[in-house]
Design a protein around this motif. Structure first.
Motif, mmCIF file in Angstrom:
data_model
loop_
_atom_site.group_PDB
_atom_site.id
_atom_site.type_symbol
_atom_site.label_atom_id
_atom_site.label_comp_id
_atom_site.label_asym_id
_atom_site.label_seq_id
_atom_site.Cartn_x
_atom_site.Cartn_y
_atom_site.Cartn_z
ATOM 1 N N GLY A 1 0.809 -1.211 0.000
ATOM 2 C CA GLY A 1 0.000 0.000 0.000
ATOM 3 C C GLY A 1 0.847 1.268 0.000
ATOM 4 O O GLY A 1 0.738 2.097 -0.909
ATOM 5 N N PRO A 2 1.703 1.449 1.023
ATOM 6 C CA PRO A 2 2.565 2.643 1.015
ATOM 7 C C PRO A 2 3.511 2.693 -0.180
ATOM 8 O O PRO A 2 3.809 3.771 -0.698
ATOM 9 C CB PRO A 2 3.344 2.511 2.342
ATOM 10 N N LEU A 3 4.002 1.527 -0.621
ATOM 11 C CA LEU A 3 4.911 1.523 -1.774
ATOM 12 C C LEU A 3 4.207 2.033 -3.025
ATOM 13 O O LEU A 3 4.783 2.791 -3.812
ATOM 14 C CB LEU A 3 5.455 0.110 -2.012
ATOM 15 N N SER A 4 2.963 1.601 -3.231
ATOM 16 C CA SER A 4 2.229 2.053 -4.417
ATOM 17 C C SER A 4 1.930 3.540 -4.345
ATOM 18 O O SER A 4 1.740 4.195 -5.367
ATOM 19 C CB SER A 4 0.933 1.260 -4.578
ATOM 20 N N PRO B 1 4.296 0.200 -11.330
ATOM 21 C CA PRO B 1 5.493 -0.580 -11.016
ATOM 22 C C PRO B 1 5.312 -1.537 -9.848
ATOM 23 O O PRO B 1 5.805 -2.668 -9.887
ATOM 24 C CB PRO B 1 6.557 0.490 -10.717
ATOM 25 N N VAL B 2 4.603 -1.104 -8.812
ATOM 26 C CA VAL B 2 4.371 -1.985 -7.661
ATOM 27 C C VAL B 2 3.465 -3.142 -8.049
ATOM 28 O O VAL B 2 3.691 -4.296 -7.661
ATOM 29 C CB VAL B 2 3.773 -1.174 -6.499
ATOM 30 N N LEU C 1 2.994 -4.526 -11.097
ATOM 31 C CA LEU C 1 3.674 -5.471 -11.978
ATOM 32 C C LEU C 1 4.746 -6.268 -11.230
ATOM 33 O O LEU C 1 4.921 -7.464 -11.480
ATOM 34 C CB LEU C 1 4.306 -4.739 -13.162
ATOM 35 N N THR C 2 5.444 -5.626 -10.319
ATOM 36 C CA THR C 2 6.454 -6.345 -9.538
ATOM 37 C C THR C 2 5.812 -7.434 -8.687
ATOM 38 O O THR C 2 6.296 -8.577 -8.634
ATOM 39 C CB THR C 2 7.215 -5.358 -8.634
ATOM 40 N N GLY C 3 4.717 -7.095 -8.023
ATOM 41 C CA GLY C 3 4.017 -8.085 -7.211
ATOM 42 C C GLY C 3 3.506 -9.244 -8.041
ATOM 43 O O GLY C 3 3.608 -10.413 -7.634
ATOM 44 N N MET C 4 2.977 -8.954 -9.202
ATOM 45 C CA MET C 4 2.437 -10.014 -10.053
ATOM 46 C C MET C 4 3.536 -10.924 -10.584
ATOM 47 O O MET C 4 3.374 -12.154 -10.629
ATOM 48 C CB MET C 4 1.646 -9.403 -11.206
ATOM 49 N N PHE C 5 4.666 -10.338 -10.969
ATOM 50 C CA PHE C 5 5.771 -11.145 -11.484
ATOM 51 C C PHE C 5 6.266 -12.136 -10.434
ATOM 52 O O PHE C 5 6.436 -13.335 -10.716
ATOM 53 C CB PHE C 5 6.920 -10.232 -11.928
ATOM 54 N N PHE C 6 6.474 -11.652 -9.215
ATOM 55 C CA PHE C 6 6.994 -12.544 -8.174
ATOM 56 C C PHE C 6 5.928 -13.522 -7.685
ATOM 57 O O PHE C 6 6.265 -14.627 -7.236
ATOM 58 C CB PHE C 6 7.564 -11.728 -7.019
ATOM 59 N N GLU C 7 4.665 -13.146 -7.757
ATOM 60 C CA GLU C 7 3.633 -14.132 -7.400
ATOM 61 C C GLU C 7 3.656 -15.301 -8.373
ATOM 62 O O GLU C 7 3.548 -16.466 -7.964
ATOM 63 C CB GLU C 7 2.246 -13.488 -7.390
ATOM 64 N N LEU C 8 3.773 -15.021 -9.664
ATOM 65 C CA LEU C 8 3.876 -16.093 -10.644
ATOM 66 C C LEU C 8 5.087 -16.978 -10.357
ATOM 67 O O LEU C 8 5.009 -18.218 -10.414
ATOM 68 C CB LEU C 8 3.985 -15.505 -12.049
ATOM 69 N N LEU C 9 6.194 -16.363 -10.026
ATOM 70 C CA LEU C 9 7.425 -17.105 -9.764
ATOM 71 C C LEU C 9 7.275 -17.992 -8.531
ATOM 72 O O LEU C 9 7.582 -19.196 -8.568
ATOM 73 C CB LEU C 9 8.580 -16.113 -9.563
ATOM 74 N N PHE C 10 6.780 -17.436 -7.452
ATOM 75 C CA PHE C 10 6.637 -18.205 -6.213
ATOM 76 C C PHE C 10 5.540 -19.265 -6.330
ATOM 77 O O PHE C 10 5.624 -20.322 -5.686
ATOM 78 C CB PHE C 10 6.344 -17.269 -5.050
ATOM 79 N N ALA C 11 4.504 -18.992 -7.120
ATOM 80 C CA ALA C 11 3.428 -19.978 -7.298
ATOM 81 C C ALA C 11 3.934 -21.211 -8.027
ATOM 82 O O ALA C 11 3.535 -22.346 -7.714
ATOM 83 C CB ALA C 11 2.258 -19.355 -8.047
ATOM 84 N N ASN D 1 0.247 -11.811 -3.531
ATOM 85 C CA ASN D 1 -1.174 -11.803 -3.857
ATOM 86 C C ASN D 1 -1.896 -10.668 -3.134
ATOM 87 O O ASN D 1 -2.712 -9.955 -3.725
ATOM 88 C CB ASN D 1 -1.791 -13.153 -3.487
ATOM 89 N N GLY D 2 -1.598 -10.499 -1.847
ATOM 90 C CA GLY D 2 -2.251 -9.445 -1.087
ATOM 91 C C GLY D 2 -1.913 -8.061 -1.603
ATOM 92 O O GLY D 2 -2.795 -7.215 -1.768
ATOM 93 N N GLY D 3 -0.626 -7.834 -1.864
ATOM 94 C CA GLY D 3 -0.231 -6.531 -2.371
ATOM 95 C C GLY D 3 -0.781 -6.254 -3.752
ATOM 96 O O GLY D 3 -1.273 -5.150 -4.037
ATOM 97 N N MET D 4 -0.705 -7.259 -4.626
ATOM 98 C CA MET D 4 -1.196 -7.081 -5.991
ATOM 99 C C MET D 4 -2.710 -6.884 -6.013
ATOM 100 O O MET D 4 -3.239 -6.056 -6.761
ATOM 101 C CB MET D 4 -0.822 -8.295 -6.841
ATOM 102 N N ALA D 5 -3.433 -7.633 -5.172
ATOM 103 C CA ALA D 5 -4.893 -7.508 -5.140
ATOM 104 C C ALA D 5 -5.316 -6.118 -4.703
ATOM 105 O O ALA D 5 -6.271 -5.542 -5.247
ATOM 106 C CB ALA D 5 -5.483 -8.557 -4.200
ATOM 107 N N LEU D 6 -4.614 -5.555 -3.727
ATOM 108 C CA LEU D 6 -4.929 -4.212 -3.274
ATOM 109 C C LEU D 6 -4.760 -3.198 -4.395
ATOM 110 O O LEU D 6 -5.658 -2.399 -4.676
ATOM 111 C CB LEU D 6 -4.031 -3.846 -2.093
ATOM 112 N N VAL D 7 -3.605 -3.224 -5.049
ATOM 113 C CA VAL D 7 -3.327 -2.240 -6.102
ATOM 114 C C VAL D 7 -4.241 -2.483 -7.304
ATOM 115 O O VAL D 7 -4.682 -1.538 -7.963
ATOM 116 C CB VAL D 7 -1.848 -2.289 -6.511
ATOM 117 N N CYS D 8 -4.548 -3.745 -7.589
ATOM 118 C CA CYS D 8 -5.449 -4.071 -8.688
ATOM 119 C C CYS D 8 -6.830 -3.458 -8.458
ATOM 120 O O CYS D 8 -7.426 -2.862 -9.360
ATOM 121 C CB CYS D 8 -5.553 -5.587 -8.836
#
Length: 488
Positions: free
Chosen positions: A106-109, A116-117, A119-129, A152-159
């Protein structure tokens, strides 16, 4: 012109915004699959144990034999008896990660930018999944679920924020509802996919693959014009809005946004959470909303996680707990826009009804397929809490001024109580739902009322008079004279 006037010019929800919101909405299916993954990959089949004595007649161990043809982390790593807690632990680690991800992203976005926040969250979620699907041991699997939850939590918030910030304010309720509705469809699709893909590693891989395609679409999404505007970057916001106009078929338009104060101004000084505690209006709203979010999360995820424990097919149960949400969303769109109901009354009513249905289900046997059974009542409770959850997303974004909302203050609330054990008693659901519904009546109504842009507007006499004026206009009441209105 201000930002809302600019959206009126370029199109509040034109064809270009519809495409962008569609991509963000489809992401909810991917996020739903990741959130519900442990429900199927952690399925516990029927089994029995037998004592086994070693050849020397010394130590006695337990031999576990699974009687159901189920492939899951339970059958691969023998997570039964004293090891059974590890299944729930893996699910809890995911939701704990969601909490951490929301608080961090949240604060990062707000500081770095939405895109940028996101896309970064989504990229690493795919990797960790993919790491979850390939994990050679339970420990690495559990660690990967924690990391996936964070992303997932960070990406869902920004999404969710992007789906609101790409469109005009009058469409926030619609885009928020579409987002939550698609999450429910994602739960049902996950159950369908799990029915056909029984190997847990193959299932974990399959649910991750659509995310790769959606990631490629998300790369071309623009930065949020509302975030750019709130950060004082009006010229960049103008360019994004002008691109909206061209792609919406409006042609090239000339925009000149009203300049805003620097984000280093008085509204932006100090941590956002500190302002929630010190500002008198925000403090009251925050305390109430914290409990309302807690109640929605507890009941929603508690009922959903209990789906696989129902008698009958676990796949059908999981699908039903997803599909039962769908009627809630058109119902929400209807009632929250009616003056006789609005946001406040509808939120409280749905929460109270959800708690009552959970209470009634205690006294009725949990039998699938019988009208009036405990399972049906639990499903009705899920429908009601889904409606409340959808309303609170939209309602919260309207209760906080833009300078707070853009700062990601929703983050601490959304996942605060997602770590729910599958055996959570329905009595707790009832008590939490009813009490949260009653407490929600303390919140102000926001239907057809202006959204505050700064903290000062929340307590300014002019803003309060503007609220009263709009309410009386809606109710066709005569307006009293207000001192200073002539100068305004």
């Amino acid at each position: 012109m201000d930002l809302e006037e600019a959206f009126q010019v370029v199109g509040e929800f034109g064809r270009h915004q519809k495409v962008m919101v569609t991509v963000l909405t489809l992401l909810q299916i991917y996020m739903a699959c990741q959130s519900m993954l442990i429900v199927l990959v952690g399925a516990v089949p029927e089994y029995h144990t037998e004592p086994v004595t070693d050849s020397s007649g010394g130590d006695v161990t337990q031999s576990v034999t699974f009687t159901d043809d189920v492939n899951s982390i339970v059958t691969e790593w023998y997570l039964v008896n004293q090891q059974a807690y590890k299944v729930s632990l893996a699910g809890s680690l995911f939701f704990a990660g969601v909490l951490v991800g929301n608080v961090l992203f949240g604060p990062l976005s707000d500081r770095i930018g939405r895109k940028p926040v996101f896309l970064t969250g989504m990229f690493f979620e795919l990797l960790f999944a993919y790491g979850s699907a390939l994990a050679p041991s339970y420990e690495l699997f559990a660690l990967s679920r924690l990391l996936v939850g964070m992303m997932n939590g960070g990406m869902a918030l920004v999404c969710f924020i992007l789906s609101q910030e790409y469109v005009g304010k009058s469409y926030w309720a619609l885009t928020g509802t579409l987002t939550n509705m698609t999450f429910a469809v994602g739960i049902a699709l996950f159950a369908l996919l799990g029915y056909y893909i029984r190997q847990w590693r193959n299932l974990a891989t399959a649910v991750n693959c659509p995310g790769v395609l959606l990631f490629l679409f998300c790369i071309v999404l623009p930065e949020s014009p509302r975030w750019l505007y709130s950060r004082g970057r009006s010229s960049q916001a103008e360019r994004v809005l002008q691109a909206f106009a061209v792609r919406n078929g409006k042609g090239r338009v000339t925009l000149k946004l009203r300049r805003v104060l620097s984000p280093a101004g008085p509204d932006a000084s100090g941590p956002g959470l500190f302002r929630l505690a010190t500002h008198p209006v925000l403090r009251c709203r925050t305390l109430v909303l914290m409990f309302v979010w807690y109640a929605c999360s507890l009941v929603y995820y508690g009922l959903t996680m209990n789906a696989s424990a129902d008698r009958g097919s676990r796949y059908l149960s999981v699908a039903m707990y997803g599909l039962v949400e769908l009627p809630a969303y058109p119902l929400c769109i209807y009632v929250i826009n009616k003056p006789w109901c609005g946001r406040r009354r509808s939120l409280s009513a749905f929460l109270i009804l959800s708690g009552l249905f959970c209470l009634f289900s205690i006294a009725v046997p949990m039998q699938s397929g019988t009208v009036g059974s405990g399972s049906v009542l639990a499903l009705l409770g899920k429908l009601m809490v889904s409606a409340a959850f959808n309303i609170v997303y939209v309602y919260t974004s309207e209760l906080y001024p833009t300078i707070i909302r853009v700062g990601g203050i929703l983050a601490p609330f959304v996942p605060s109580m997602k770590v729910v054990h599958a055996s959570m008693p329905f009595m707790v659901f009832c008590l939490i739902g009813v009490s949260a519904g009653a407490l929600g009546l303390l919140l102000p109504e926001t239907l057809n009322r202006p959204v505050a842009e700064t903290l000062e507007e929340l307590s300014a006499p002019a803003y309060q008079h503007m609220l009263e004026t709009q309410v009386r206009l809606l109710e066709d009441e005569p307006l009293p004279k207000h001192r200073g209105s002539e100068s305004k």
